[in-house]
Design an enzyme around this catalytic site. Structure first.
Site, PDB file in Angstrom:
ATOM      1  N   LYS A  13      -3.025 -76.077 -94.530  1.00  0.00           N
ATOM      2  CA  LYS A  13      -3.379 -74.647 -94.444  1.00  0.00           C
ATOM      3  C   LYS A  13      -2.219 -73.760 -94.897  1.00  0.00           C
ATOM      4  CE  LYS A  13      -3.954 -74.851 -89.972  1.00  0.00           C
ATOM      5  NZ  LYS A  13      -3.630 -76.285 -89.766  1.00  0.00           N
ATOM      6  N   ARG A  88      -7.829 -69.984 -83.363  1.00  0.00           N
ATOM      7  CA  ARG A  88      -7.780 -71.409 -83.058  1.00  0.00           C
ATOM      8  C   ARG A  88      -8.693 -71.768 -81.895  1.00  0.00           C
ATOM      9  NH1 ARG A  88      -2.443 -72.771 -85.188  1.00  0.00           N
ATOM     10  NH2 ARG A  88      -2.129 -75.014 -85.209  1.00  0.00           N
ATOM     11  N   ARG A 127       6.476 -84.241 -93.038  1.00  0.00           N
ATOM     12  CA  ARG A 127       6.657 -82.790 -93.199  1.00  0.00           C
ATOM     13  C   ARG A 127       8.085 -82.404 -92.809  1.00  0.00           C
ATOM     14  NH1 ARG A 127       2.635 -78.208 -90.881  1.00  0.00           N
ATOM     15  NH2 ARG A 127       2.909 -79.228 -88.855  1.00  0.00           N
ATOM     16  N   ARG A 160       9.993 -80.878 -87.482  1.00  0.00           N
ATOM     17  CA  ARG A 160       9.667 -80.061 -86.308  1.00  0.00           C
ATOM     18  C   ARG A 160       9.475 -80.945 -85.082  1.00  0.00           C
ATOM     19  NH1 ARG A 160       4.745 -76.357 -88.362  1.00  0.00           N
ATOM     20  NH2 ARG A 160       3.958 -76.925 -86.298  1.00  0.00           N
ATOM     21  N   ARG A 171      -1.898 -82.950 -80.457  1.00  0.00           N
ATOM     22  CA  ARG A 171      -2.356 -81.749 -81.170  1.00  0.00           C
ATOM     23  C   ARG A 171      -3.692 -81.990 -81.860  1.00  0.00           C
ATOM     24  NH1 ARG A 171       2.463 -80.668 -84.875  1.00  0.00           N
ATOM     25  NH2 ARG A 171       1.317 -78.851 -85.594  1.00  0.00           N
TER      26      ARG A 171
HETATM   27  P1  ADP Z   1       0.223 -76.444 -87.861  1.00  0.00           P
HETATM   28  O1  ADP Z   1       0.950 -75.923 -89.079  1.00  0.00           O
HETATM   29  O2  ADP Z   1       0.551 -77.836 -87.592  1.00  0.00           O
HETATM   30  O3  ADP Z   1      -1.241 -76.224 -87.924  1.00  0.00           O
HETATM   31  P2  ADP Z   1       1.144 -74.100 -86.489  1.00  0.00           P
HETATM   32  O4  ADP Z   1       2.465 -73.846 -87.093  1.00  0.00           O
HETATM   33  O5  ADP Z   1      -0.006 -73.299 -86.969  1.00  0.00           O
HETATM   34  O6  ADP Z   1       0.817 -75.650 -86.620  1.00  0.00           O
HETATM   35  O7  ADP Z   1       1.228 -73.956 -84.911  1.00  0.00           O
HETATM   36  C1  ADP Z   1       2.210 -74.598 -84.152  1.00  0.00           C
HETATM   37  C2  ADP Z   1       1.919 -74.419 -82.683  1.00  0.00           C
HETATM   38  O8  ADP Z   1       1.923 -73.015 -82.362  1.00  0.00           O
HETATM   39  C3  ADP Z   1       0.543 -74.899 -82.236  1.00  0.00           C
HETATM   40  O9  ADP Z   1       0.531 -76.273 -81.931  1.00  0.00           O
HETATM   41  C4  ADP Z   1       0.305 -74.023 -81.000  1.00  0.00           C
HETATM   42  O10 ADP Z   1       1.047 -74.498 -79.891  1.00  0.00           O
HETATM   43  C5  ADP Z   1       0.931 -72.702 -81.411  1.00  0.00           C
HETATM   44  N1  ADP Z   1      -0.072 -71.799 -82.033  1.00  0.00           N
HETATM   45  C6  ADP Z   1      -0.074 -71.343 -83.313  1.00  0.00           C
HETATM   46  N2  ADP Z   1      -1.122 -70.532 -83.534  1.00  0.00           N
HETATM   47  C7  ADP Z   1      -1.825 -70.471 -82.364  1.00  0.00           C
HETATM   48  C8  ADP Z   1      -3.010 -69.809 -81.947  1.00  0.00           C
HETATM   49  N3  ADP Z   1      -3.729 -69.046 -82.797  1.00  0.00           N
HETATM   50  N4  ADP Z   1      -3.408 -69.997 -80.679  1.00  0.00           N
HETATM   51  C9  ADP Z   1      -2.718 -70.748 -79.813  1.00  0.00           C
HETATM   52  N5  ADP Z   1      -1.598 -71.403 -80.147  1.00  0.00           N
HETATM   53  C10 ADP Z   1      -1.140 -71.276 -81.406  1.00  0.00           C
HETATM   54  P1  ADP Z   2      -0.788 -77.046 -91.929  1.00  0.00           P
HETATM   55  O1  ADP Z   2      -0.295 -75.651 -92.178  1.00  0.00           O
HETATM   56  O2  ADP Z   2      -2.275 -77.172 -92.053  1.00  0.00           O
HETATM   57  O3  ADP Z   2      -0.274 -77.616 -90.658  1.00  0.00           O
HETATM   58  P2  ADP Z   2       1.034 -77.811 -94.108  1.00  0.00           P
HETATM   59  O4  ADP Z   2       0.662 -76.894 -95.213  1.00  0.00           O
HETATM   60  O5  ADP Z   2       2.291 -77.543 -93.376  1.00  0.00           O
HETATM   61  O6  ADP Z   2      -0.216 -77.968 -93.085  1.00  0.00           O
HETATM   62  O7  ADP Z   2       1.064 -79.300 -94.699  1.00  0.00           O
HETATM   63  C1  ADP Z   2       1.403 -80.418 -93.876  1.00  0.00           C
HETATM   64  C2  ADP Z   2       2.306 -81.368 -94.677  1.00  0.00           C
HETATM   65  O8  ADP Z   2       1.537 -81.990 -95.717  1.00  0.00           O
HETATM   66  C3  ADP Z   2       3.476 -80.679 -95.374  1.00  0.00           C
HETATM   67  O9  ADP Z   2       4.586 -81.568 -95.382  1.00  0.00           O
HETATM   68  C4  ADP Z   2       2.959 -80.430 -96.791  1.00  0.00           C
HETATM   69  O10 ADP Z   2       4.023 -80.397 -97.741  1.00  0.00           O
HETATM   70  C5  ADP Z   2       2.036 -81.630 -97.022  1.00  0.00           C
HETATM   71  N1  ADP Z   2       0.853 -81.318 -97.832  1.00  0.00           N
HETATM   72  C6  ADP Z   2       0.153 -80.156 -97.906  1.00  0.00           C
HETATM   73  N2  ADP Z   2      -0.910 -80.252 -98.732  1.00  0.00           N
HETATM   74  C7  ADP Z   2      -0.899 -81.542 -99.196  1.00  0.00           C
HETATM   75  C8  ADP Z   2      -1.739 -82.299-100.094  1.00  0.00           C
HETATM   76  N3  ADP Z   2      -2.822 -81.741-100.663  1.00  0.00           N
HETATM   77  N4  ADP Z   2      -1.411 -83.584-100.314  1.00  0.00           N
HETATM   78  C9  ADP Z   2      -0.327 -84.147 -99.711  1.00  0.00           C
HETATM   79  N5  ADP Z   2       0.502 -83.508 -98.868  1.00  0.00           N
HETATM   80  C10 ADP Z   2       0.224 -82.217 -98.605  1.00  0.00           C
END
Ligand code: ADP
Ligand code: ADP
Ligand code: ZN
Length: 214
Positions: A13, A88, A127, A160, A171
């Protein structure tokens, strides 16, 4: 244009949201980034959020909703925005719908980036996040030019805390229980679009642009 990015943690995302923000010249609003910035700066919000984030749990809705709705009032949101990591939960989605209805607006697209759980675990362990600017990389799929050094700002990269395998599993469970129901919610609203998130990130990007338009 107002866009929501849906998908499991690690689905890509954030990666897509950053590319889309650059293409359409609208802000990328990541609640995860907002919380991490608050943690780094030692704010009371950061302190509270960290308790939940470290456990792989969601931060309570009441700490998230106002934060995002206030962010929309910023003038940079006039042309729209990309929401990454919000909503979320169903209550967050309903709060968003209501807040927008009040000002006669609505979300245009909810893009669901589909990636099966098996791929997610593999992805998250690779990541890496920049301690300086928060840029995201992957040791295999999106490596930096110099190992462990951010291309954008030159600072060091870290894994992270919440990307360690035990927390990722937690998660993912939280995602299935609390966030996946949003797919039905936005399907009912008629704005859900699905893309395959397992392919190369540029191919995912093209599929999203096909949906949103040039
Ligand atoms: P990811 O990139 O893996 O999807 P995020 O960076 O979006 O994770 O979020 C990291 C953490 O921050 C989540 O696991 C949650 O604890 C918190 N968080 C982020 N956005 C929200 C939300 N909209 N509601 C509740 N918790 C959130
Ligand atoms: P989210 O925001 O949904 O948690 P990220 O954008 O941080 O996800 O992506 C999670 C990990 O996967 C990062 O290390 C990113 O560089 C990698 N990644 C993202 N898109 C792709 C893809 N299409 N194929 C392989 N790796 C990806
Ligand atoms: Zn950086």
């Amino acid at each position: 244009m107002k866009i929501i990015m849906l998908g499991a943690p690690g689905a890509g995302k954030g990666t897509q949201a950053k590319m889309l923000a650059a293409k359409y010249d609208i802000p990328h609003i990541s609640t995860g980034d907002i919380f991490r910035a608050n943690i780094k700066n030692g704010t009371p919000l950061g302190e509270k959020a960290k308790e939940y984030m470290d456990k792989g749990l969601l931060v309570p809705d009441e700490l998230v909703v106002d934060l995002v709705i206030d962010r929309f009032k910023n003038p940079d949101c006039e042309k729209g925005y990309i929401l990454d990591g919000f909503p979320r939960t169903i209550p967050q989605a309903k709060a968003l719908t209501e807040a927008l209805e009040k000002i006669g607006e609505k979300v245009d697209f909810a893009i669901n980036v589909e990636v099966p759980d098996e791929n997610i675990i593999r992805r998250m362990s690779g990541r890496r996040a920049c301690v300086g600017c928060g840029a995201t990389y992957h040791i295999k799929y999106n490596p930096t030019k110099v190992e462990n050094i951010c291309d954008a700002c030159g600072k060091e990269l870290i894994l992270r805390d919440d990307d360690k395998p035990e927390t990722v599993e937690k998660r993912l469970n939280v995602y299935h229980e609390q966030t996946q129901p949003l797919i039905a919610y936005y399907t009912e609203q008629g704005i859900l679009k699905e893309v395959d998130g397992t392919v190369d990130m540029n191919v995912v990007f093209d599929a999203i642009v096909d949906i949103l338009g040039e």
